[in-house]
Design an enzyme around this catalytic site. Structure first.
Site, PDB file in Angstrom:
ATOM      1  N   CYS B 123      14.324 -53.696  25.681  1.00  0.00           N
ATOM      2  CA  CYS B 123      14.719 -54.362  26.925  1.00  0.00           C
ATOM      3  C   CYS B 123      15.348 -53.285  27.793  1.00  0.00           C
ATOM      4  O   CYS B 123      16.468 -52.858  27.522  1.00  0.00           O
ATOM      5  CB  CYS B 123      15.711 -55.494  26.660  1.00  0.00           C
ATOM      6  N   CYS B 126      18.510 -54.829  30.103  1.00  0.00           N
ATOM      7  CA  CYS B 126      19.787 -55.279  29.518  1.00  0.00           C
ATOM      8  C   CYS B 126      19.684 -55.224  28.003  1.00  0.00           C
ATOM      9  O   CYS B 126      19.567 -54.133  27.433  1.00  0.00           O
ATOM     10  CB  CYS B 126      20.219 -56.637  30.061  1.00  0.00           C
TER      11      CYS B 126
END
Lengths: 92, 218, 115
Positions: B123, B126
């Protein structure tokens, strides 16, 4: 709505604030891997607006060659990312 | 590098917790500003009736119950039951729920490793992770190094985990940018013919479901 | 971000493809206070007081300095609090007074949290 295998380009716009289209994919051309349905728009949800219209979401597949050009580690490796429809435009 | 937690020395295994990680300095450390904020926020929410201590305890218990073992059970079922594997690849949320795992609203996509394809999950924006199946992500998953580099030089990153892939294997990176979460369905290791689901599940590591590792071999 | 290049709109958290050092396979067992932060985030967003995107927006707006200085759940409690203040569930005055009061209970988290 885009369909699987359609070629799409991620828009290059750079508005400030909370968006989920990563900068490294902006302006890059990929292929729709699958449509995922409609989801709340993070650009509204982030600011407390929970009643806004939903947006179609797609998994888009890009080649490393498209994203990184000559700097690609292995040009034929791929990246899949989820991109909302309002960040995509048809690509030639 | 970000202080995603305090120093630990990975070469010392004395004093490690049963999970093999450092015990957390916790209740005995001097109170920090942020810990104090946690106490105040929680107590205000309870006093004002927005949440109960029982709800908080139940949520912590539910999260503690989620671990890579859940994912390993799903993988082992897919290795032994072709119909289940087809359902998993079609809808991993439904297939996980079918096995009785409480995954809440998790929208899960399973991506399959084969002889020619290796998948890895990241990711970049985040810390999105299939937490409702596998539990909370490891610290390294949330670091700048992993988030920044996995989309550009996945093979180098995987090599740092000890996983060297041949050029003939295509690497597929999955950046969890929005509403889906991903789990890698690793390839069943050779030499496991005849092993039952429980024995197979014991071979499935957390990292093999993120794509930064392979299952153990018997 | 280098001062040699003008700002192009890319924000600090949008890290994909940036240069960075080797991945260090660090992990730790979560402390009770961290689990409580996680639980509050899940419960309060499930109850509709804020969204995951609201949490991310607050984390992003904290800036790169906070990412480098503070731990994951330190940033999370700050972002949870920011969203709860915005939702009007309590005021900054109430928060400040409660933090001051908690601090008088003892020197450690265990004492201040009363377990």
């Amino acid at each position: 709505m885009a369909s699987p295998a359609d070629k799409v380009r991620v828009k290059t716009m750079m508005p400030p604030g909370h968006v989920r289209a990563p900068a490294y994919l902006r302006g890059k051309i990929g292929v729709i891997e699958r449509p995922l349905g409609e989801f709340g728009n993070p650009e509204l949800l982030a600011y407390g607006h929970t009643d806004g219209p939903k947006k179609p979401l797609y998994r888009v597949r890009f080649t490393m060659a498209e994203i990184w050009g000559d700097a690609a580690e292995t040009p034929t490796d791929t990246i899949d990312a989820e991109i909302y429809g309002h960040w995509l435009e048809p690509a030639p | 590098m970000p202080h995603d937690h305090h120093d630990h020395d990975h070469f010392h295994h004395d004093g490690m917790s049963p999970s093999g990680h450092p015990y957390r300095a916790d209740n005995d450390e001097p109170l920090s500003y942020w810990q104090c904020m946690e106490i105040a926020v929680r107590e205000l929410l309870i006093e004002k009736g927005h949440v109960t201590p029982a709800e908080i305890a139940a949520q912590i218990e539910a999260m503690d119950a989620r671990s890579p073992a859940n994912g390993a059970a799903v993988v082992a079922r897919a290795w032994t039951d072709p119909a289940f594997k087809a359902r998993l690849l079609a809808d991993a949320s439904a297939a996980s729920a079918e096995m009785g795992f409480d995954i809440g609203g998790l929208r899960l996509i399973a991506v399959e490793n084969t002889g020619d394809v290796h998948n890895v999950i990241v990711c970049t924006l985040c810390s999105c992770y299939p937490r409702n199946l596998l539990g909370l992500p490891p610290d390294w998953y949330k670091t700048r190094a992993y988030r920044a580099r996995t989309v550009k030089e996945p093979r180098k990153v995987l090599a740092e985990f000890g996983l060297e892939l041949p050029e003939t294997t295509q690497v597929r990176v999955h950046d969890s940018t929005a509403d889906m979460r991903y789990i890698v369905l690793p390839a069943r290791p050779a030499g496991t013919e005849g092993m039952d689901e429980t024995a197979l599940a014991a071979l499935v590591t957390r990292d093999s479901m993120i794509g930064t590792g392979l299952p153990k071999t018997p | 971000m280098s001062e040699k290049f003008p700002f192009d709109g890319r924000r600090w958290h949008d890290m994909g493809g940036q240069d960075a050092g080797p991945v260090t396979p660090a992990e730790h067992d979560f402390a009770l206070w961290e689990k409580r932060v996680d639980a509050l985030q899940v419960l309060m967003s499930t109850k509709g007081h804020f969204t995951v995107d609201g949490l991310r927006r607050a984390l992003e707006d904290m800036g790169e300095d906070a990412y480098e200085k503070y731990s994951y759940y330190e940033r999370w409690i700050a972002a949870v609090n920011q969203n709860l203040i915005e939702a009007g569930l309590y005021t900054l005055e109430e928060l400040g007074e409660k933090m001051d009061e908690a601090r008088t209970r003892g020197e450690t988290y265990g004492e201040a949290a009363r377990g």
